[in-house]
Enzyme design. Sequence first.
Site, PDB file in Angstrom:
ATOM      1  N   ILE A 251       0.824  -1.205   0.000  1.00 51.48           N
ATOM      2  CA  ILE A 251       0.000   0.000   0.000  1.00 51.48           C
ATOM      3  C   ILE A 251       0.858   1.254   0.000  1.00 51.48           C
ATOM      4  O   ILE A 251       0.577   2.223  -0.707  1.00 51.48           O
ATOM      5  CB  ILE A 251      -0.952  -0.007   1.214  1.00 51.48           C
ATOM      6  CG1 ILE A 251      -2.017  -1.101   1.040  1.00 51.48           C
ATOM      7  CG2 ILE A 251      -1.618   1.355   1.391  1.00 51.48           C
ATOM      8  CD1 ILE A 251      -2.922  -1.292   2.250  1.00 51.48           C
TER       9      ILE A 251
ATOM     10  N   ASP B 255      13.422   3.466  11.508  1.00 51.98           N
ATOM     11  CA  ASP B 255      12.484   2.673  12.294  1.00 51.98           C
ATOM     12  C   ASP B 255      11.552   3.678  12.958  1.00 51.98           C
ATOM     13  O   ASP B 255      11.979   4.450  13.830  1.00 51.98           O
ATOM     14  CB  ASP B 255      13.241   1.851  13.333  1.00 51.98           C
ATOM     15  CG  ASP B 255      12.325   1.006  14.215  1.00 51.98           C
ATOM     16  OD1 ASP B 255      11.118   1.320  14.321  1.00 51.98           O
ATOM     17  OD2 ASP B 255      12.817   0.040  14.820  1.00 51.98           O
TER      18      ASP B 255
ATOM     19  N   ASN C 291       1.913   5.311   7.024  1.00 55.34           N
ATOM     20  CA  ASN C 291       1.381   4.047   6.532  1.00 55.34           C
ATOM     21  C   ASN C 291       2.037   2.825   7.158  1.00 55.34           C
ATOM     22  O   ASN C 291       1.426   1.758   7.227  1.00 55.34           O
ATOM     23  CB  ASN C 291       1.569   4.006   5.008  1.00 55.34           C
ATOM     24  CG  ASN C 291       1.334   2.629   4.431  1.00 55.34           C
ATOM     25  OD1 ASN C 291       0.199   2.192   4.267  1.00 55.34           O
ATOM     26  ND2 ASN C 291       2.416   1.916   4.115  1.00 55.34           N
TER      27      ASN C 291
ATOM     28  N   LYS D 283       3.607  13.698  15.329  1.00 54.86           N
ATOM     29  CA  LYS D 283       4.224  14.738  16.147  1.00 54.86           C
ATOM     30  C   LYS D 283       5.223  15.568  15.346  1.00 54.86           C
ATOM     31  O   LYS D 283       5.124  16.815  15.306  1.00 54.86           O
ATOM     32  CB  LYS D 283       4.927  14.105  17.349  1.00 54.86           C
ATOM     33  CG  LYS D 283       5.728  15.093  18.196  1.00 54.86           C
ATOM     34  CD  LYS D 283       6.472  14.389  19.325  1.00 54.86           C
ATOM     35  CE  LYS D 283       7.377  15.347  20.077  1.00 54.86           C
ATOM     36  NZ  LYS D 283       8.126  14.672  21.171  1.00 54.86           N
TER      37      LYS D 283
ATOM     38  N   TYR E 147      -2.881  -6.271  17.033  1.00 46.44           N
ATOM     39  CA  TYR E 147      -3.086  -5.508  15.804  1.00 46.44           C
ATOM     40  C   TYR E 147      -4.370  -4.695  15.892  1.00 46.44           C
ATOM     41  O   TYR E 147      -4.380  -3.497  15.593  1.00 46.44           O
ATOM     42  CB  TYR E 147      -3.123  -6.451  14.607  1.00 46.44           C
ATOM     43  CG  TYR E 147      -3.198  -5.743  13.278  1.00 46.44           C
ATOM     44  CD1 TYR E 147      -2.065  -5.184  12.704  1.00 46.44           C
ATOM     45  CD2 TYR E 147      -4.408  -5.628  12.592  1.00 46.44           C
ATOM     46  CE1 TYR E 147      -2.126  -4.530  11.488  1.00 46.44           C
ATOM     47  CE2 TYR E 147      -4.480  -4.968  11.377  1.00 46.44           C
ATOM     48  CZ  TYR E 147      -3.330  -4.431  10.821  1.00 46.44           C
ATOM     49  OH  TYR E 147      -3.398  -3.770   9.614  1.00 46.44           O
TER      50      TYR E 147
ATOM     51  N   LYS F 269      -4.830  -0.568  15.928  1.00 50.45           N
ATOM     52  CA  LYS F 269      -5.557   0.136  14.863  1.00 50.45           C
ATOM     53  C   LYS F 269      -6.777   0.879  15.401  1.00 50.45           C
ATOM     54  O   LYS F 269      -7.156   1.937  14.867  1.00 50.45           O
ATOM     55  CB  LYS F 269      -5.951  -0.849  13.755  1.00 50.45           C
ATOM     56  CG  LYS F 269      -4.755  -1.438  13.012  1.00 50.45           C
ATOM     57  CD  LYS F 269      -3.875  -0.351  12.414  1.00 50.45           C
ATOM     58  CE  LYS F 269      -2.738  -0.919  11.591  1.00 50.45           C
ATOM     59  NZ  LYS F 269      -1.888   0.132  10.984  1.00 50.45           N
TER      60      LYS F 269
ATOM     61  N   THR G  93      -2.088  -7.542  -0.812  1.00 49.94           N
ATOM     62  CA  THR G  93      -0.649  -7.296  -0.716  1.00 49.94           C
ATOM     63  C   THR G  93      -0.039  -8.454   0.071  1.00 49.94           C
ATOM     64  O   THR G  93      -0.755  -9.347   0.554  1.00 49.94           O
ATOM     65  CB  THR G  93      -0.337  -5.978   0.010  1.00 49.94           C
ATOM     66  OG1 THR G  93      -0.706  -6.117   1.392  1.00 49.94           O
ATOM     67  CG2 THR G  93      -1.096  -4.809  -0.613  1.00 49.94           C
TER      68      THR G  93
END
Length: 266
Positions: free
Chosen positions: A26, A73, A100, A133, A166, A170, A201
Amino acid sequence: MSTTPDYPIADYTPTVALVTGAAQGIGREIALRLADDGFDVAVNDIAPQLEKLQKVVDEIKAKGRRSVAVTADISVEEQVAAMIEKTVETLGGLDAMIANAGISGGGPFLETDTNAWDRQISINLRGTMLCYKYAGQQMVKQKRGGRIVGASSILGKRAGLYLAAYSASKFAVRGLSQSVARELAPFKITVNTYAPGCILTDLVDHPLDAQFGGRGAFSKIVAGAPPDAPDAGPEVVASTVSYLLKPEAYFITGQSISMNGGTLFD
């Protein structure tokens, strides 16, 4: 930093974008779409992905736009700050931040490995926060507004089976984005997220796909959808991000935009 600007803000004019996790999937699709839209694009991923990342840079330059690879990172604050700084030094500013990058992984909750949990939360949530930020600081400094977009998921609106970390990350990205959207609204900076369903993907590929009916089937099941539910390519996410970055999208902020083929209605 003051919560209200004491200066006139020029109309938002998109020029430079930064996309994290852009070596593939993506993120790569978003970066290429933004180049087509006229952006100069900085692309980020972790250092082991540099070769793939450089290929994306070459593709963007072939479209007539400027580009630079910025490895980092995103869970490490100093690296995120340096990533923003390099983007600004090389491309002249920052008008759009696409946070992303993220990772997935799962298993039975009662067997949760806390190190694996911490790693997902660190990248998916802390990393997104750090991108917001430092991008936000730069946009406020520039005094010309901006766009910030983060990656949520259908699993940030309906929890996934065996994907507690996960899903938690999210869901949290949506809350983070709403809060930041309220704070940055006076600076003409919008903050939104995209929440895809099954996007074809590498992230959705699973060894059990063949058993359940084809590519993405297992991911659909853990997301609470049938294995033959709709899926799509990453271009559907890229097109949504493309719109959110346009000047006319100024009235959209604090939102989480779904693209899931109707497998979940908000």
